[in-house]
Design a protein around this motif. Structure first.
Motif, PDB file in Angstrom:
ATOM      1  N   PRO A  60       0.265   9.700 -13.043  1.00  0.00           N
ATOM      2  CA  PRO A  60       0.755   7.774 -13.640  1.00  0.00           C
ATOM      3  C   PRO A  60       0.427   6.888 -12.891  1.00  0.00           C
ATOM      4  N   VAL A  61      -0.104   5.699 -13.220  1.00  0.00           N
ATOM      5  CA  VAL A  61       0.253   4.523 -12.108  1.00  0.00           C
ATOM      6  C   VAL A  61       1.448   3.560 -12.283  1.00  0.00           C
ATOM      7  N   ASP A  62       2.287   3.804 -10.802  1.00  0.00           N
ATOM      8  CA  ASP A  62       3.463   3.267 -10.558  1.00  0.00           C
ATOM      9  C   ASP A  62       3.764   1.396 -11.082  1.00  0.00           C
ATOM     10  N   PRO A  63       4.600   1.471 -11.653  1.00  0.00           N
ATOM     11  CA  PRO A  63       5.021   0.091 -12.994  1.00  0.00           C
ATOM     12  C   PRO A  63       4.951  -0.962 -11.430  1.00  0.00           C
ATOM     13  N   VAL A  64       5.023  -1.127 -10.367  1.00  0.00           N
ATOM     14  CA  VAL A  64       4.735  -2.003  -9.780  1.00  0.00           C
ATOM     15  C   VAL A  64       3.139  -2.366  -9.031  1.00  0.00           C
ATOM     16  N   GLN A  66       1.262  -1.392 -11.256  1.00  0.00           N
ATOM     17  CA  GLN A  66       0.270  -2.399 -12.551  1.00  0.00           C
ATOM     18  C   GLN A  66       0.296  -4.131 -12.426  1.00  0.00           C
ATOM     19  N   LEU A  67       1.908  -4.331 -12.052  1.00  0.00           N
ATOM     20  CA  LEU A  67       2.543  -5.307 -11.815  1.00  0.00           C
ATOM     21  C   LEU A  67       0.957  -6.410 -10.726  1.00  0.00           C
ATOM     22  N   TRP A  68       1.205  -5.505  -9.251  1.00  0.00           N
ATOM     23  CA  TRP A  68      -0.031  -6.130  -8.589  1.00  0.00           C
ATOM     24  C   TRP A  68      -1.235  -6.083  -9.529  1.00  0.00           C
ATOM     25  N   ALA A  69      -1.717  -5.029  -9.391  1.00  0.00           N
ATOM     26  CA  ALA A  69      -3.328  -5.069 -10.430  1.00  0.00           C
ATOM     27  C   ALA A  69      -3.047  -6.804 -11.380  1.00  0.00           C
ATOM     28  N   CYS A  70      -2.097  -6.928 -11.954  1.00  0.00           N
ATOM     29  CA  CYS A  70      -2.131  -7.924 -13.185  1.00  0.00           C
ATOM     30  C   CYS A  70      -1.863  -9.340 -12.034  1.00  0.00           C
ATOM     31  N   ASP A  71      -1.893  -9.613 -11.281  1.00  0.00           N
ATOM     32  CA  ASP A  71      -1.125 -10.793  -9.862  1.00  0.00           C
ATOM     33  C   ASP A  71      -2.725 -10.681  -9.561  1.00  0.00           C
ATOM     34  N   ILE A  72      -3.535  -9.561  -9.436  1.00  0.00           N
ATOM     35  CA  ILE A  72      -4.473  -9.636  -8.101  1.00  0.00           C
ATOM     36  C   ILE A  72      -5.965 -10.036  -9.408  1.00  0.00           C
ATOM     37  N   ALA A  73      -6.058  -9.847 -10.659  1.00  0.00           N
ATOM     38  CA  ALA A  73      -6.633 -10.210 -11.616  1.00  0.00           C
ATOM     39  C   ALA A  73      -6.691 -11.932 -12.067  1.00  0.00           C
ATOM     40  N   ARG A  74      -5.245 -11.822 -12.211  1.00  0.00           N
ATOM     41  CA  ARG A  74      -5.465 -12.795 -12.339  1.00  0.00           C
ATOM     42  C   ARG A  74      -5.550 -14.391 -11.439  1.00  0.00           C
ATOM     43  N   ALA A 100       2.223  -0.952   1.600  1.00  0.00           N
ATOM     44  CA  ALA A 100       2.058   0.266   1.150  1.00  0.00           C
ATOM     45  C   ALA A 100       1.051   1.383   1.487  1.00  0.00           C
ATOM     46  N   GLN A 101       0.401   0.624   2.810  1.00  0.00           N
ATOM     47  CA  GLN A 101      -0.929   1.262   2.782  1.00  0.00           C
ATOM     48  C   GLN A 101      -0.472   1.780   4.730  1.00  0.00           C
ATOM     49  N   ASP A 102       0.572   0.482   5.133  1.00  0.00           N
ATOM     50  CA  ASP A 102       1.129   2.056   6.519  1.00  0.00           C
ATOM     51  C   ASP A 102       2.191   2.707   6.075  1.00  0.00           C
ATOM     52  N   GLY A 103       2.705   2.767   5.122  1.00  0.00           N
ATOM     53  CA  GLY A 103       4.735   3.235   4.493  1.00  0.00           C
ATOM     54  C   GLY A 103       5.081   2.453   5.077  1.00  0.00           C
ATOM     55  N   THR A 106       7.462   2.534  -0.213  1.00  0.00           N
ATOM     56  CA  THR A 106       6.486   4.134  -0.977  1.00  0.00           C
ATOM     57  C   THR A 106       6.547   4.179  -2.285  1.00  0.00           C
ATOM     58  N   LEU A 107       5.240   4.102  -2.748  1.00  0.00           N
ATOM     59  CA  LEU A 107       5.043   4.456  -4.428  1.00  0.00           C
ATOM     60  C   LEU A 107       5.482   5.453  -4.822  1.00  0.00           C
ATOM     61  N   GLN A 108       5.593   5.334  -6.008  1.00  0.00           N
ATOM     62  CA  GLN A 108       6.227   6.849  -6.742  1.00  0.00           C
ATOM     63  C   GLN A 108       4.882   6.803  -7.739  1.00  0.00           C
TER      64      GLN A 108
END
Length: 138
Positions: A60-64, A66-74, A100-103, A106-108
């Motif tokens: 599943p998608v980590d809620p954070v 989802q937040l990033w996706a909303c901010d980027i899409a907006r 998140a890419q460089d560690g 960490t995402l759930q």
């Protein structure tokens, strides 16, 4: 893969803002095609960062995320006159994706374990055909 939905954007930013950004035909409603394209683009941006560290698609998608996706899409929905607040949230999302890419964070990611970052090079190959023992007769 989109990591947020039209409903997620509506819940966060309201139908009025989405209508103002996407209603190109005068229907008085948000255009789901335009929003879907922005959400797809946001998903590609997210995956371009996270793909080197996490298995994709995240599920599943980590809620954070989802937040990033909303901010980027907006941000992507704005054609001009982007407010400082929208720019700041977009920049913050991109910065977090790099972390998140460089560690650094960490995402759930629903059982997906982050791949460890490594600065070392490893080589793999077949066993040696000629070694000390096989060449002793010469």
């Amino acid at each position: 893969m989109p990591y947020a939905t039209l409903q997620d954007l509506t819940d966060r930013y309201g139908v009025d803002e989405l209508t103002a950004l996407t209603d190109r035909t005068g229907t008085g409603e948000p255009d789901p095609v335009v929003i879907g394209r922005a959400l797809d683009d946001a998903g590609r941006i997210i995956e371009s960062h996270l793909g080197s560290r996490y298995g994709l698609p995240l599920n599943p998608v980590d809620p954070v995320v989802q937040l990033w996706a909303c901010d980027i899409a907006r941000f992507l929905l704005y054609k001009s006159e982007v407010s400082d607040a929208v720019k700041a949230r977009y920049a913050s999302a991109l910065k977090a994706l790099v972390q998140a890419q460089d560690g650094s964070i960490t995402l759930q990611a629903g059982g997906v374990v982050a791949r460890p970052a490594s600065d070392s090079v490893q080589f793999a190959g077949d066993d040696r055909f000629f070694d000390r023992d096989s060449l002793k007769v010469f």
